[in-house]
Design a protein around this motif. Structure first.
Motif, PDB file in Angstrom:
ATOM      1  N   ASN A 206      29.896  26.801  47.512  1.00  0.00           N
ATOM      2  CA  ASN A 206      29.776  27.920  48.453  1.00  0.00           C
ATOM      3  C   ASN A 206      30.933  28.919  48.336  1.00  0.00           C
ATOM      4  O   ASN A 206      31.329  29.543  49.325  1.00  0.00           O
ATOM      5  CB  ASN A 206      29.670  27.418  49.903  1.00  0.00           C
ATOM      6  N   GLY A 207      31.475  29.039  47.134  1.00  0.00           N
ATOM      7  CA  GLY A 207      32.561  29.983  46.921  1.00  0.00           C
ATOM      8  C   GLY A 207      33.869  29.567  47.560  1.00  0.00           C
ATOM      9  O   GLY A 207      34.775  30.402  47.712  1.00  0.00           O
ATOM     10  N   MET A 208      33.979  28.296  47.907  1.00  0.00           N
ATOM     11  CA  MET A 208      35.205  27.797  48.516  1.00  0.00           C
ATOM     12  C   MET A 208      36.090  27.171  47.441  1.00  0.00           C
ATOM     13  O   MET A 208      35.607  26.605  46.456  1.00  0.00           O
ATOM     14  CB  MET A 208      34.902  26.753  49.585  1.00  0.00           C
ATOM     15  N   LEU A 209      37.399  27.259  47.639  1.00  0.00           N
ATOM     16  CA  LEU A 209      38.343  26.616  46.729  1.00  0.00           C
ATOM     17  C   LEU A 209      38.301  25.116  46.957  1.00  0.00           C
ATOM     18  O   LEU A 209      38.477  24.655  48.092  1.00  0.00           O
ATOM     19  CB  LEU A 209      39.751  27.151  46.982  1.00  0.00           C
ATOM     20  N   PRO A 210      38.054  24.325  45.917  1.00  0.00           N
ATOM     21  CA  PRO A 210      38.019  22.871  46.098  1.00  0.00           C
ATOM     22  C   PRO A 210      39.423  22.335  46.390  1.00  0.00           C
ATOM     23  O   PRO A 210      40.365  22.615  45.651  1.00  0.00           O
ATOM     24  CB  PRO A 210      37.492  22.358  44.764  1.00  0.00           C
ATOM     25  N   LEU A 211      39.555  21.607  47.473  1.00  0.00           N
ATOM     26  CA  LEU A 211      40.861  21.101  47.876  1.00  0.00           C
ATOM     27  C   LEU A 211      41.012  19.640  47.499  1.00  0.00           C
ATOM     28  O   LEU A 211      40.029  18.909  47.360  1.00  0.00           O
ATOM     29  CB  LEU A 211      41.049  21.285  49.381  1.00  0.00           C
ATOM     30  N   GLY A 212      42.259  19.213  47.332  1.00  0.00           N
ATOM     31  CA  GLY A 212      42.525  17.822  46.995  1.00  0.00           C
ATOM     32  C   GLY A 212      43.644  17.697  45.983  1.00  0.00           C
ATOM     33  O   GLY A 212      44.300  18.675  45.624  1.00  0.00           O
ATOM     34  N   GLU A 213      43.850  16.493  45.513  1.00  0.00           N
ATOM     35  CA  GLU A 213      44.938  16.206  44.589  1.00  0.00           C
ATOM     36  C   GLU A 213      44.609  16.660  43.169  1.00  0.00           C
ATOM     37  O   GLU A 213      43.465  16.582  42.729  1.00  0.00           O
ATOM     38  CB  GLU A 213      45.246  14.708  44.592  1.00  0.00           C
ATOM     39  N   ILE A 214      45.637  17.107  42.469  1.00  0.00           N
ATOM     40  CA  ILE A 214      45.503  17.494  41.060  1.00  0.00           C
ATOM     41  C   ILE A 214      45.817  16.276  40.196  1.00  0.00           C
ATOM     42  O   ILE A 214      46.709  15.474  40.517  1.00  0.00           O
ATOM     43  CB  ILE A 214      46.466  18.644  40.708  1.00  0.00           C
ATOM     44  N   SER A 215      45.108  16.140  39.101  1.00  0.00           N
ATOM     45  CA  SER A 215      45.353  15.010  38.195  1.00  0.00           C
ATOM     46  C   SER A 215      46.798  15.031  37.697  1.00  0.00           C
ATOM     47  O   SER A 215      47.358  16.092  37.425  1.00  0.00           O
ATOM     48  CB  SER A 215      44.401  15.073  36.995  1.00  0.00           C
ATOM     49  N   GLU A 216      47.381  13.850  37.551  1.00  0.00           N
ATOM     50  CA  GLU A 216      48.783  13.735  37.147  1.00  0.00           C
ATOM     51  C   GLU A 216      49.045  14.390  35.794  1.00  0.00           C
ATOM     52  O   GLU A 216      50.051  15.065  35.605  1.00  0.00           O
ATOM     53  CB  GLU A 216      49.196  12.261  37.104  1.00  0.00           C
ATOM     54  N   GLU A 217      48.129  14.191  34.847  1.00  0.00           N
ATOM     55  CA  GLU A 217      48.348  14.772  33.515  1.00  0.00           C
ATOM     56  C   GLU A 217      48.348  16.296  33.574  1.00  0.00           C
ATOM     57  O   GLU A 217      49.100  16.967  32.851  1.00  0.00           O
ATOM     58  CB  GLU A 217      47.275  14.283  32.545  1.00  0.00           C
ATOM     59  N   VAL A 218      47.532  16.867  34.451  1.00  0.00           N
ATOM     60  CA  VAL A 218      47.468  18.322  34.597  1.00  0.00           C
ATOM     61  C   VAL A 218      48.734  18.844  35.254  1.00  0.00           C
ATOM     62  O   VAL A 218      49.295  19.861  34.836  1.00  0.00           O
ATOM     63  CB  VAL A 218      46.216  18.723  35.401  1.00  0.00           C
ATOM     64  N   LEU A 219      49.193  18.159  36.282  1.00  0.00           N
ATOM     65  CA  LEU A 219      50.440  18.548  36.941  1.00  0.00           C
ATOM     66  C   LEU A 219      51.618  18.495  35.972  1.00  0.00           C
ATOM     67  O   LEU A 219      52.463  19.395  35.942  1.00  0.00           O
ATOM     68  CB  LEU A 219      50.716  17.645  38.139  1.00  0.00           C
ATOM     69  N   LYS A 220      51.661  17.427  35.170  1.00  0.00           N
ATOM     70  CA  LYS A 220      52.772  17.260  34.228  1.00  0.00           C
ATOM     71  C   LYS A 220      52.774  18.356  33.173  1.00  0.00           C
ATOM     72  O   LYS A 220      53.819  18.958  32.883  1.00  0.00           O
ATOM     73  CB  LYS A 220      52.687  15.894  33.555  1.00  0.00           C
ATOM     74  N   GLU A 221      51.593  18.645  32.596  1.00  0.00           N
ATOM     75  CA  GLU A 221      51.536  19.693  31.574  1.00  0.00           C
ATOM     76  C   GLU A 221      51.929  21.040  32.160  1.00  0.00           C
ATOM     77  O   GLU A 221      52.635  21.831  31.526  1.00  0.00           O
ATOM     78  CB  GLU A 221      50.137  19.785  30.966  1.00  0.00           C
ATOM     79  N   GLY A 222      51.495  21.302  33.385  1.00  0.00           N
ATOM     80  CA  GLY A 222      51.852  22.558  34.031  1.00  0.00           C
ATOM     81  C   GLY A 222      53.344  22.676  34.247  1.00  0.00           C
ATOM     82  O   GLY A 222      53.942  23.730  33.981  1.00  0.00           O
ATOM     83  N   LYS A 223      53.970  21.607  34.721  1.00  0.00           N
ATOM     84  CA  LYS A 223      55.407  21.639  34.978  1.00  0.00           C
ATOM     85  C   LYS A 223      56.190  21.797  33.680  1.00  0.00           C
ATOM     86  O   LYS A 223      57.158  22.577  33.616  1.00  0.00           O
ATOM     87  CB  LYS A 223      55.845  20.373  35.710  1.00  0.00           C
ATOM     88  N   GLU A 224      55.780  21.072  32.655  1.00  0.00           N
ATOM     89  CA  GLU A 224      56.462  21.204  31.358  1.00  0.00           C
ATOM     90  C   GLU A 224      56.352  22.625  30.824  1.00  0.00           C
ATOM     91  O   GLU A 224      57.328  23.183  30.298  1.00  0.00           O
ATOM     92  CB  GLU A 224      55.855  20.216  30.353  1.00  0.00           C
ATOM     93  N   THR A 225      55.188  23.219  30.961  1.00  0.00           N
ATOM     94  CA  THR A 225      54.986  24.589  30.483  1.00  0.00           C
ATOM     95  C   THR A 225      55.850  25.563  31.263  1.00  0.00           C
ATOM     96  O   THR A 225      56.462  26.473  30.682  1.00  0.00           O
ATOM     97  CB  THR A 225      53.498  24.970  30.602  1.00  0.00           C
ATOM     98  N   ILE A 226      55.927  25.398  32.564  1.00  0.00           N
ATOM     99  CA  ILE A 226      56.760  26.267  33.402  1.00  0.00           C
ATOM    100  C   ILE A 226      58.221  26.188  32.980  1.00  0.00           C
ATOM    101  O   ILE A 226      58.903  27.204  32.842  1.00  0.00           O
ATOM    102  CB  ILE A 226      56.607  25.878  34.892  1.00  0.00           C
ATOM    103  N   LEU A 227      58.711  24.970  32.757  1.00  0.00           N
ATOM    104  CA  LEU A 227      60.120  24.792  32.414  1.00  0.00           C
ATOM    105  C   LEU A 227      60.437  25.334  31.018  1.00  0.00           C
ATOM    106  O   LEU A 227      61.512  25.910  30.799  1.00  0.00           O
ATOM    107  CB  LEU A 227      60.500  23.318  32.520  1.00  0.00           C
ATOM    108  N   LYS A 228      59.523  25.168  30.074  1.00  0.00           N
ATOM    109  CA  LYS A 228      59.727  25.738  28.745  1.00  0.00           C
ATOM    110  C   LYS A 228      59.717  27.259  28.810  1.00  0.00           C
ATOM    111  O   LYS A 228      60.548  27.933  28.198  1.00  0.00           O
ATOM    112  CB  LYS A 228      58.637  25.245  27.786  1.00  0.00           C
ATOM    113  N   TYR A 229      58.768  27.776  29.552  1.00  0.00           N
ATOM    114  CA  TYR A 229      58.650  29.232  29.727  1.00  0.00           C
ATOM    115  C   TYR A 229      59.933  29.801  30.315  1.00  0.00           C
ATOM    116  O   TYR A 229      60.455  30.823  29.834  1.00  0.00           O
ATOM    117  CB  TYR A 229      57.466  29.495  30.653  1.00  0.00           C
ATOM    118  N   GLU A 230      60.456  29.159  31.338  1.00  0.00           N
ATOM    119  CA  GLU A 230      61.680  29.627  31.988  1.00  0.00           C
ATOM    120  C   GLU A 230      62.839  29.660  30.998  1.00  0.00           C
ATOM    121  O   GLU A 230      63.635  30.609  30.977  1.00  0.00           O
ATOM    122  CB  GLU A 230      62.011  28.707  33.160  1.00  0.00           C
TER     123      GLU A 230
END
Length: 678
Positions: free
Chosen positions: A534-558
């Motif tokens: 219904n066009g709503m943002l799905p809420l809940g926990e993010i998978s650990e592997e996705v969170l980790k890849e995102g954090k690593e990318t942010i830190l490398k980018y910085e």
């Protein structure tokens, strides 16, 4: 540089270490970003935008997200004064191609430059002009302050030197009113001017080889003139200390230190080997010197203790018609001249009628522009010091490699010379002028040749490129070229006569990451949420592997941003966005095949997080598309705030249901240029 800015150099080059365990780089509390000033005699060619302004803008936008937009000032402007402008104006008026005053001429070009930068989404707080309006007033005011300060501190020296004079035209010649060959050994410059060549080498006017007046074509004579100088030779030890200091910094490119170091050599002259016997006959007439020879060299060199002795040797060589070239070394830096179109110099010791030479005043123009901008915002006259004279602030100057001599040597000396009469330091105290961090790019070539508006290969105008590409496609491509590493050729297919019909356009490589890959994965998330949620943002926990890849990318980018490694940023984002696309394609297919809505919701949560990370990191690079994406996500400006960089969309929702803006079919966050749609 204050404690806040001093980098921890130890771990930054250990690329194989776990990024999650490495210390994060430290950024200043306040920052000024400047882009090299284009001359007021022309519109912008692609090198101005692609070689300097895009990189400066990306850092400015990143720092606004990283330390707060109120703490970042991005300034540049039109370089209004000097002989290039005078010569262009004179030539156009003679041809009947322009009518009006020289100020009208400069204003016309300034407005054109300003508009072009706007079309490329260059987010300057102020694009001023050193000879127009409020900035002109502030520039003159600051010029007087600095000249008086150098005089009182004992660093301003009055020197009588020789200047070119065109007897037929009845006037002294400045800058580009004289054309000859650069006298510096191994210089590949196509043109030498009165006291500098097109590669930025400095020399005394009488050293120029085969000078000709651009006014009459005559060989000019030399006449005595009096001007103010800062003698750079007095600062040799200090500059050697400065070079060593920046050589150990992670956020200073080797190009800067290596180029400055070339001028830290003793005064020398180079003579072709075939003239060795001629040298032998007159060597005893010259001051004491050291002879250097090498079997694999076409020249031998003579090394002297100081400039005075080298110049005495030059006189002897000239008297005996022995041709030679001078070596790179520190020489007195001229501050004033007699060209009418310039910033009037203050009257010191009764010296009247002088104007400031265009190069020195362009070095402190960014301070004038900062003062002008803050004044326009209603701040008092001392506010600029929080950005230019504070230990917790830093200035980042983006320049081309040809200008390192001026910014890396002359500017640093001039700024240190404001510290007082006592010992000067390469680490200014709080309240003293900071020494800017230089971000120097190598040449951006055009179709594998060096492009110069005054050379044989004419570069395309920046505005012309927008007939074939979007601003965001070009911004991404210019960043991906890696100009911090080497000179790179810009090869747009529509302007390349050797390109085949079926050849790929290299300029579109990075743009396709936006228009194809990022666009596809972002809108897939929206369309799936509209169909199943219904066009709503799905809420809940993010998978650990996705969170980790995102954090690593942010830190490398910085870390890459700290080091201005924009090509690495683009490579990193290419990998991350393509991984998001692959993750989506694989897992949504599995969920759809099993008709597993819970699995589908998890994929949506995970990939929306990847889109969130990619949007924030691409925000400085593609601001138009990412801000459009934010509008459809339905969050505020806090979305870009690096204080919340590791937050998920669930955190931004506060755990509450969140309605996404409806996304129309076949919507493009990063549209292609109209000419590319067929």
């Amino acid at each position: 540089m204050g404690k806040e800015n001093k980098p921890d150099n130890r771990p930054f080059r250990r690329e194989k270490e776990n990024i999650l365990e490495m210390p994060r780089p430290s950024f200043p509390k306040r920052a000024v970003i400047t882009g090299g000033m284009p001359y007021g005699n022309k519109t912008l060619h692609f090198g101005h935008v692609g070689g300097v302004f895009v990189q400066a803008d990306v850092l400015a936008r990143f720092l606004r997200d990283r330390i707060g937009k109120e703490n970042v000032i991005f300034v540049s402007g039109t370089d209004c004064y000097g002989s290039p402008i005078v010569e262009s104006y004179r030539s156009l008026c003679e041809k009947g191609e322009f009518s009006g005053s020289i100020e009208d001429f400069v204003r016309k070009n300034h407005e054109s430059q300003k508009q072009t930068l706007k079309e490329y989404n260059i987010s300057l707080n102020l694009f001023a002009a050193s000879g127009l309006d409020e900035a002109k007033v502030e520039h003159k005011k600051l010029t007087d302050i600095l000249m008086q300060m150098w005089y009182e501190n004992g660093y301003l020296e009055k020197m009588v030197t020789r200047q070119f004079y065109d007897a037929k035209a009845g006037q002294f010649l400045n800058g580009r009113q004289v054309v000859g060959k650069c006298p510096v050994e191994n210089c590949n410059s196509d043109k030498g001017y009165a006291d500098e060549c097109s590669m930025g080498h400095q020399y005394m006017p009488e050293e120029l080889i085969d000078p000709k007046s651009t006014l009459t074509g005559e060989t000019p004579e030399m006449r005595d003139v009096t001007n103010w100088y800062i003698d750079l030779t007095r600062f040799q030890k200090l500059m050697e200390e400065y070079v060593e200091d920046i050589s150990g910094r992670e956020n200073v490119r080797p190009l800067v230190a290596n180029t400055i170091r070339e001028f830290m050599t003793p005064p020398m002259v180079y003579i072709k080997n075939e003239l060795y016997e001629d040298y032998e006959k007159i060597k005893d007439q010259m001051p004491a010197h050291t002879l250097n020879t090498a079997a694999n060299k076409t020249s031998f060199s003579l090394e002297f203790q100081n400039l005075k002795e080298r110049d005495a040797a030059r006189e002897v060589l000239n008297q005996h018609d022995i041709r030679f070239r001078a070596g790179k070394t520190l020489v007195p830096f001229r501050l004033t001249g007699n060209i009418a179109w310039g910033v009037p110099a203050p009257v010191i010791e009764g010296e009247e009628g002088l104007t400031i030479w265009v190069w020195p005043e362009s070095l402190w123009a960014p301070i004038s522009f900062t003062r002008t901008y803050l004044k326009q915002q209603g701040f008092d006259e001392e506010e600029w010091k929080k950005f230019w004279c504070s230990e917790d602030a830093e200035v980042f100057q983006f320049i081309g490699q040809d200008n390192i001599y001026f910014y890396g040597i002359a500017e640093m000396v001039m700024f240190m010379a404001t510290q007082g009469k006592g010992p000067l330091s390469v680490h200014p105290k709080d309240g003293q002028l900071t020494l800017p961090t230089l971000v120097a790019n190598n040449h951006i070539l055009f179709l594998n040749k060096k492009a110069s508006s005054s050379g044989a290969v004419k570069p395309p105008m920046a505005e012309e490129l927008l007939d074939y590409y979007t601003a965001e496609q070009l911004r991404a491509h210019f960043l991906g070229l890696g100009l911090g590493l080497k000179s790179v050729s810009f090869q747009p297919k529509p302007l390349n006569p050797t390109a085949g019909e079926k050849d790929a356009d290299p300029v579109l490589k990075e743009g396709k990451l936006l228009s194809n890959v990022f666009n596809r994965v972002a809108r897939s998330c929206f369309y799936t949420a509209q169909k199943y949620n219904n066009g709503m943002l799905p809420l809940g926990e993010i998978s650990e592997e996705v969170l980790k890849e995102g954090k690593e990318t942010i830190l490398k980018y910085e870390r890459y941003m700290y080091r201005f490694e924009f090509h690495s940023v683009m490579s990193l984002m290419d990998t991350y966005i393509r991984n998001a696309n692959k993750y989506w394609a694989k897992h949504i297919a599995e969920a759809d095949k099993a008709d597993d809505n819970e699995a589908r919701q998890q994929v949506l949560r995970d990939v929306f997080h990847m889109v969130r990370v990619a949007a924030v990191l691409m925000h400085p690079i593609a601001p138009e598309g990412t801000e459009l994406l934010l509008d459809y996500l339905g969050f505020g400006e806090e979305f870009w705030d690096w204080n919340r960089i590791f937050d998920t969309l669930y955190d931004f929702c506060g755990g509450q249901e969140h309605q996404l803006k409806f996304l129309e079919p076949r919507f493009d966050f990063f549209p292609m240029h109209q000419s590319q749609i067929g």
